[in-house]
Design an enzyme around this catalytic site. Structure first.
Site, mmCIF file in Angstrom:
data_model
loop_
_atom_site.group_PDB
_atom_site.id
_atom_site.type_symbol
_atom_site.label_atom_id
_atom_site.label_comp_id
_atom_site.label_asym_id
_atom_site.label_seq_id
_atom_site.Cartn_x
_atom_site.Cartn_y
_atom_site.Cartn_z
ATOM 1 N N SER A 49 0.836 -1.196 0.000
ATOM 2 C CA SER A 49 0.000 0.000 0.000
ATOM 3 C C SER A 49 0.870 1.244 0.000
ATOM 4 O O SER A 49 1.948 1.254 0.609
ATOM 5 C CB SER A 49 -0.898 0.029 1.232
ATOM 6 O OG SER A 49 -1.591 1.261 1.321
ATOM 7 N N TYR A 62 -1.604 -1.103 10.086
ATOM 8 C CA TYR A 62 -1.731 -1.286 8.637
ATOM 9 C C TYR A 62 -0.477 -0.787 7.922
ATOM 10 O O TYR A 62 0.093 -1.474 7.075
ATOM 11 C CB TYR A 62 -2.969 -0.548 8.134
ATOM 12 C CG TYR A 62 -3.214 -0.717 6.661
ATOM 13 C CD1 TYR A 62 -3.800 -1.870 6.161
ATOM 14 C CD2 TYR A 62 -2.863 0.285 5.758
ATOM 15 C CE1 TYR A 62 -4.031 -2.033 4.803
ATOM 16 C CE2 TYR A 62 -3.095 0.138 4.401
ATOM 17 C CZ TYR A 62 -3.674 -1.023 3.927
ATOM 18 O OH TYR A 62 -3.892 -1.173 2.586
#
Length: 169
Positions: A49, A62
């Site tokens: 990401s 995350y």
């Protein structure tokens, strides 16, 4: 969970790392073993990401998990290159519209972070304004990037992290 680093629960941090890092590692390991037995080589794409590169506020687990995946593909690419196995990552950012886009904006708005407005619609609009292409990416664009990395057209590409971000990074 979306919360500032000092408020983020250790249990949730461990859960996110277990799913994103350990799960990806086990999958990569098993695919590599099968590709070695087959002796045909191949290509693996892991989903990281842009959050790992930018350090998105209120998402410490995350962000850390996706950064770990970028490191993992760099090592795996070197380990598996002698077997003609290529390992790369894609790093999407601001992909929508849809439930995940909406939910992320809601969670950012509710996080209490000084970086996000309390209104999810304003959060979304501000995110789009930060993208040089002035729009969110689509699932089709993410899929096409992964397909490229899986294809022979990227046969000299390994250990790369392709950002799908509209110029955000």
């Amino acid at each position: 969970e979306f919360a500032s680093t000092e408020l983020y629960s250790v249990e949730d941090f461990q859960r996110v790392l277990s799913v994103n890092v350990i799960g990806s590692f086990i999958t990569l390991q098993e695919v590599a073993k099968a590709m070695k037995v087959d002796e045909q080589g191949g290509s693996v794409v892991v989903t990281a990401s842009v959050a790992a590169i930018r350090g998105t506020p209120a998402m410490p687990a995350y962000v850390a998990s996706k950064a770990a995946l970028i490191g993992l593909i760099k090592t795996a690419a070197k380990d598996l290159a002698p077997f003609n196995i290529r390992v790369n990552a894609i790093s999407p950012a601001l992909i929508g519209p849809g439930h995940l886009w909406d939910r992320q904006n809601e969670l950012h708005a509710a996080s209490g972070s000084p970086y996000f407005d309390r209104d999810p619609l304003v959060v979304a609009a501000n995110k789009v304004k930060s993208v040089p292409l002035r729009r969110v990416g689509t699932l089709a664009e993410v899929a096409k990037t992964a397909a490229f990395l899986l294809s022979d057209e990227s046969s000299y590409t390994t250990g790369a992290n392709l950002e799908i971000s509209g110029g955000l990074t």
